[in-house]
Design a protein around this motif. Structure first.
Motif, PDB file in Angstrom:
ATOM      1  N   ARG A  14      15.312   2.481  -4.088  1.00  0.00           N
ATOM      2  CA  ARG A  14      16.278   2.120  -3.038  1.00  0.00           C
ATOM      3  C   ARG A  14      15.845   0.844  -2.310  1.00  0.00           C
ATOM      4  N   PHE A  15      14.658   0.343  -2.614  1.00  0.00           N
ATOM      5  CA  PHE A  15      14.119  -0.839  -1.935  1.00  0.00           C
ATOM      6  C   PHE A  15      14.259  -2.081  -2.819  1.00  0.00           C
ATOM      7  N   ARG A  16      14.470  -3.215  -2.159  1.00  0.00           N
ATOM      8  CA  ARG A  16      14.584  -4.499  -2.853  1.00  0.00           C
ATOM      9  C   ARG A  16      13.527  -5.445  -2.295  1.00  0.00           C
ATOM     10  N   PRO A  17      13.055  -6.397  -3.127  1.00  0.00           N
ATOM     11  CA  PRO A  17      12.085  -7.364  -2.591  1.00  0.00           C
ATOM     12  C   PRO A  17      12.669  -8.139  -1.412  1.00  0.00           C
ATOM     13  N   VAL A  18      11.832  -8.382  -0.424  1.00  0.00           N
ATOM     14  CA  VAL A  18      12.280  -9.177   0.730  1.00  0.00           C
ATOM     15  C   VAL A  18      12.447 -10.618   0.270  1.00  0.00           C
ATOM     16  N   ALA A  19      13.585 -11.198   0.595  1.00  0.00           N
ATOM     17  CA  ALA A  19      13.879 -12.551   0.128  1.00  0.00           C
ATOM     18  C   ALA A  19      12.835 -13.541   0.646  1.00  0.00           C
ATOM     19  N   GLY A  20      12.401 -14.413  -0.217  1.00  0.00           N
ATOM     20  CA  GLY A  20      11.517 -15.502   0.178  1.00  0.00           C
ATOM     21  C   GLY A  20      10.105 -15.091   0.521  1.00  0.00           C
ATOM     22  N   ASP A  21       9.693 -13.920   0.067  1.00  0.00           N
ATOM     23  CA  ASP A  21       8.355 -13.482   0.451  1.00  0.00           C
ATOM     24  C   ASP A  21       7.493 -13.127  -0.759  1.00  0.00           C
ATOM     25  N   SER A  22       7.743 -13.771  -1.879  1.00  0.00           N
ATOM     26  CA  SER A  22       6.971 -13.542  -3.103  1.00  0.00           C
ATOM     27  C   SER A  22       6.877 -12.058  -3.452  1.00  0.00           C
ATOM     28  N   SER A  23       7.840 -11.276  -3.021  1.00  0.00           N
ATOM     29  CA  SER A  23       7.950  -9.856  -3.387  1.00  0.00           C
ATOM     30  C   SER A  23       6.768  -8.997  -2.964  1.00  0.00           C
ATOM     31  N   PRO A  29      18.671   9.952  -8.358  1.00  0.00           N
ATOM     32  CA  PRO A  29      19.661   9.679  -7.305  1.00  0.00           C
ATOM     33  C   PRO A  29      20.786  10.711  -7.282  1.00  0.00           C
ATOM     34  N   LEU A  30      21.236  11.005  -6.087  1.00  0.00           N
ATOM     35  CA  LEU A  30      22.302  11.992  -5.909  1.00  0.00           C
ATOM     36  C   LEU A  30      23.481  11.320  -5.216  1.00  0.00           C
ATOM     37  N   SER A  31      24.665  11.712  -5.610  1.00  0.00           N
ATOM     38  CA  SER A  31      25.861  11.184  -4.950  1.00  0.00           C
ATOM     39  C   SER A  31      26.857  12.336  -4.778  1.00  0.00           C
ATOM     40  N   ALA A  53       0.826  -1.213   0.000  1.00  0.00           N
ATOM     41  CA  ALA A  53       0.000   0.000   0.000  1.00  0.00           C
ATOM     42  C   ALA A  53       0.857   1.259   0.000  1.00  0.00           C
ATOM     43  N   VAL A  54       2.077   1.137   0.503  1.00  0.00           N
ATOM     44  CA  VAL A  54       2.960   2.304   0.596  1.00  0.00           C
ATOM     45  C   VAL A  54       3.739   2.506  -0.698  1.00  0.00           C
ATOM     46  N   ALA A  55       4.219   1.402  -1.277  1.00  0.00           N
ATOM     47  CA  ALA A  55       5.148   1.494  -2.420  1.00  0.00           C
ATOM     48  C   ALA A  55       4.646   2.413  -3.546  1.00  0.00           C
ATOM     49  N   PRO A  56       3.380   2.290  -3.996  1.00  0.00           N
ATOM     50  CA  PRO A  56       2.963   3.129  -5.132  1.00  0.00           C
ATOM     51  C   PRO A  56       2.899   4.618  -4.811  1.00  0.00           C
ATOM     52  N   THR A  57       2.914   4.988  -3.537  1.00  0.00           N
ATOM     53  CA  THR A  57       2.826   6.403  -3.182  1.00  0.00           C
ATOM     54  C   THR A  57       4.197   7.079  -3.194  1.00  0.00           C
ATOM     55  N   LEU A  58       5.269   6.272  -3.322  1.00  0.00           N
ATOM     56  CA  LEU A  58       6.618   6.847  -3.241  1.00  0.00           C
ATOM     57  C   LEU A  58       7.106   7.293  -4.612  1.00  0.00           C
ATOM     58  N   ASP A  59       7.909   8.361  -4.606  1.00  0.00           N
ATOM     59  CA  ASP A  59       8.575   8.760  -5.844  1.00  0.00           C
ATOM     60  C   ASP A  59       9.584   7.686  -6.226  1.00  0.00           C
ATOM     61  N   ARG A  60       9.814   7.572  -7.517  1.00  0.00           N
ATOM     62  CA  ARG A  60      10.690   6.516  -8.040  1.00  0.00           C
ATOM     63  C   ARG A  60      12.071   6.549  -7.371  1.00  0.00           C
ATOM     64  N   VAL A  61      12.595   7.748  -7.127  1.00  0.00           N
ATOM     65  CA  VAL A  61      13.951   7.859  -6.578  1.00  0.00           C
ATOM     66  C   VAL A  61      14.047   7.208  -5.189  1.00  0.00           C
ATOM     67  N   LEU A  85      26.249   8.716   3.503  1.00  0.00           N
ATOM     68  CA  LEU A  85      25.246   7.800   4.057  1.00  0.00           C
ATOM     69  C   LEU A  85      23.834   8.333   3.805  1.00  0.00           C
ATOM     70  N   ASP A  86      23.662   9.639   3.986  1.00  0.00           N
ATOM     71  CA  ASP A  86      22.333  10.261   3.881  1.00  0.00           C
ATOM     72  C   ASP A  86      22.019  10.767   2.482  1.00  0.00           C
ATOM     73  N   ARG A  87      22.759  10.313   1.475  1.00  0.00           N
ATOM     74  CA  ARG A  87      22.618  10.920   0.144  1.00  0.00           C
ATOM     75  C   ARG A  87      21.189  10.856  -0.375  1.00  0.00           C
ATOM     76  N   VAL A  88      20.478   9.756  -0.047  1.00  0.00           N
ATOM     77  CA  VAL A  88      19.088   9.640  -0.524  1.00  0.00           C
ATOM     78  C   VAL A  88      18.224  10.713   0.147  1.00  0.00           C
ATOM     79  N   LEU A  89      18.400  10.859   1.453  1.00  0.00           N
ATOM     80  CA  LEU A  89      17.601  11.841   2.196  1.00  0.00           C
ATOM     81  C   LEU A  89      17.951  13.263   1.755  1.00  0.00           C
ATOM     82  N   VAL A  90      19.249  13.528   1.605  1.00  0.00           N
ATOM     83  CA  VAL A  90      19.676  14.885   1.234  1.00  0.00           C
ATOM     84  C   VAL A  90      19.177  15.224  -0.168  1.00  0.00           C
TER      85      VAL A  90
END
Lengths: 307, 336
Positions: free
Chosen positions: A286-295, B255-257, A274-282, B240-245
């Motif tokens: 930064r997130f990866r699927p949790v291992a073993g949890d069907s993503s 992405p920023l670095s 429910a949270v993922a689609p509300t986030l900006d792509r950037v 470390l905080d590059r994503v937040l900054v």
């Protein structure tokens, strides 16, 4: 919010001078669902209300029912954007906002809300939520990994010091993003976010928590082993309750606790579908699927590689 | 700064007044019973030099306790050997000790003997040079250190044209070519400007100053010793905080670095904005290092500024070859 008599009088005057009775009732309906001005004043429906009577009733109701801030915010919106293509100038609006700010609130231009001045106080309901009101909150849940073992190995005093440090860190990252810590029960905490981009704010707070802990372990940790947490963010409907125990019983909270305890690896922040689609792509990238949890869930961790 | 001494129970009464008299004036002294070392586990000891009393211990036990002291996050640790218990002091230094106080100076101090004859030298209990070297290695400086530079007077008090010792930092936005494609020239230009403005208060927190601004990156100066936050820690925190900054400070949807290069050296001082006639090998070097030889997403540190790396971050740095004849170390990279 406690409204002084003089401020209530100023508000009545301001309403009376700016809007007719029909428009006043329309404004009131935006604040109170099903608001019936005639029923509230006791006048029969066929008797037109005068401006002072309508303004007085609406302001008194707003004060009595804890919706005064919403009334001022609605007036500010009306003044800024008008209604149905027509401009409305609210006379004395500036004085009204100043009067509210004098009570410890700040105008947040981004959200269009009057928010508690964090330098004066930080209450769990942001000084404005009413018991039982339902909103879509974003929740950040955090739990200390193997907290009982930490107490057993390092002693109650050392472990308590570390948990106090963690509590301070969590308060900083949450309150900096306009969230509120609702519950802290020894090994875990729950924070709520409501205003602005609340899901983004809660995810940023979770990321900041992991970063701060990364440095804490190197700079200030006195227990001799990393202080690891599991953190999870989820969003959903919730009835605001002043009693944290009543908050903890609700479905959305149970879901975020379940996410944290069953699907979150130590040292990670996990977000729900429910949270993922509300986030900006950037941020989402930064997130990866949790291992073993069907993503179903996505996780963020601080990871170091070679130089 | 503080000296923390863990003394054997039987030595506490004898050695405490002696250490109190012998301590350098810019150090406080705290004495704890050595027996508390086992009980209290790790003790937080930043800005502290820790000494262990070796009386009654064999060398192996001293090394074992020394390793534990090394985990305190202290500036360094040393051994007080008034009873001559340590057979091979060299082993202490191989194990990470930064000081060893032999029985001689301690006995001499305890004897309250008259001052030595003029011209004769008495070895002090705490060797100021060794303490200063240990502090410098940890990124600090001690006023008592004979080798230490004079205290930094502040940027507004340095005389124009004077040659001063400084720590240089080249800081830049990373991945600029990729950013150019993603956000365009106008926004990249604004981002560089915003980043340079961001660096001014950032550097000030570490006692530093924005010195030369160029299109690609900025040259910052820091005093020869830490005045405020350690600049490498501050840089590490930014990486470390590059994503937040990137998201919260610069409102970037990409992405920023960052890229940081540190070097210690000397330069003629000119105020920011009046640096056109500065001729300095070190200034040339740091610009070359930062702009041409530093990868994005890491902190590169030259060998002569390695002491800037705080001990608690040292394991996150590794050898990174050399550049223009100077050996480099670089921080590990945070993975996305």
């Amino acid at each position: 919010m406690k409204v002084r008599g003089s401020l209530a009088q100023t508000t009545k005057k301001c309403l009376n001078e700016s809007l007719n009775a029909d428009m006043l009732e329309r404004v009131a309906k935006d604040i109170f669902p099903e608001y019936d001005l005639h029923a509230r004043t006791g006048f029969p429906p066929n008797i037109p209300l005068t401006g002072p009577v309508a303004a007085g009733r609406i302001v008194d109701d707003a004060v009595d029912e804890g919706r005064y801030l919403q009334l001022v915010e609605r007036l500010a919106l009306l003044d800024r954007e008008g209604f149905m293509g027509r401009a409305y100038r609210i006379s004395g609006l500036r004085d009204l906002v100043k009067g509210v700010e004098a009570e410890g609130y700040l105008w947040d231009a981004e959200t269009g809300h009057l928010m508690e001045d964090p330098r004066m106080r930080r209450t769990p309901n942001w000084g404005r939520l009413i018991e039982g009101e339902e909103f879509r909150f974003s929740l950040l849940r955090m739990d200390i990994v193997k907290n009982s073992r930490l107490v057993k190995v390092h002693g109650e005093s050392a472990a308590r010091d570390a948990f106090d440090d963690l509590r301070g860190i969590l308060a900083r990252v949450v309150e900096r993003r306009s969230g509120r810590i609702w519950s802290w029960q020894g090994d875990g905490a729950l924070a709520g976010f409501l205003f602005g981009h609340s899901t983004t704010a809660s995810v940023l707070a979770g990321i900041a928590l992991l970063h701060e802990l990364f440095l804490y372990d190197r700079l200030h940790n006195r227990i001799g082993e990393p202080l690891k947490v599991r953190a999870a963010v989820h969003t959903g409907p919730l009835h605001y309750r002043e009693d944290p125990r009543e908050i903890m019983k609700q479905e959305t909270v149970r879901e975020v606790i379940d996410m944290e305890s069953r699907f979150t690896p130590p040292g990670a922040l996990v977000i729900s579908p429910a949270v993922a689609p509300t986030l900006d792509r950037v941020l989402l990238d930064r997130f990866r699927p949790v291992a073993g949890d069907s993503s179903r869930f996505l996780a963020y961790e601080v990871r170091l590689g070679a130089p | 700064m503080k000296i923390l001494a863990y003394l054997a129970d039987e030595s506490v009464r004898k050695l405490t007044p002696l250490l109190e008299r012998a301590r350098p004036s810019d150090f406080d002294l705290e004495v704890l019973p050595r027996s508390s070392l086992g009980r209290s586990g790790r003790k937080k000891a930043p800005e502290t030099f820790v000494y262990l009393d070796a009386a009654g211990l064999d060398t192996e036990r001293v090394l074992e306790l020394g390793a534990r002291l090394g985990g305190f996050g202290c500036l360094g640790w040393g051994v007080l050997d008034h009873s001559g218990a340590v057979e091979d002091p060299a082993r202490l230094f191989f194990a990470g000790a930064r000081d060893y106080v032999a029985p001689g100076p301690l006995r001499a101090a305890a004897a309250k003997s008259p001052p030595p004859a003029k011209g004769a030298r008495r070895t002090p209990v705490f060797d100021a040079e060794r303490l200063a070297a240990a502090l410098a290695a940890a990124g600090f400086a001690s006023a008592s250190g004979a080798a230490a530079e004079p205290a930094f007077p502040g940027w507004d008090k340095v005389r124009e044209g004077e040659t001063i010792a400084v720590r240089f930092c080249y800081a830049a936005i990373g991945n600029q070519r990729e950013l150019l494609e993603r956000i365009g020239e106008t926004r990249l230009y604004r981002l560089r400007e915003d980043f340079a403005s961001f660096l001014i208060p950032w550097a000030a927190e570490c006692g530093g100053i924005m010195w030369i601004r160029e299109a690609g990156g900025s040259l910052l100066l820091f005093p020869p010793s830490d005045e405020g936050m350690n600049p490498i820690l501050a840089s590490f925190r930014l990486l470390l905080d590059r994503v937040l900054v990137g998201y919260e400070v610069f409102a970037l949807e990409t992405p920023l670095s960052f890229r940081f290069a540190f070097h210690a050296g000397r330069t003629m001082w000119r105020k920011p904005g009046s640096t056109g006639d500065v001729v300095s090998e070190d200034v040339n070097f740091i610009f070359h290092l930062g702009a041409r030889a530093s990868p994005d997403g890491v902190i590169v540190v030259t060998e002569n500024s390695e002491a800037m790396v705080p001990p608690y971050l040292r394991d996150l740095f590794a050898a990174a070859g050399d550049y223009e004849g100077r050996a480099l170390i670089a921080s590990k990279r945070f993975r996305d």
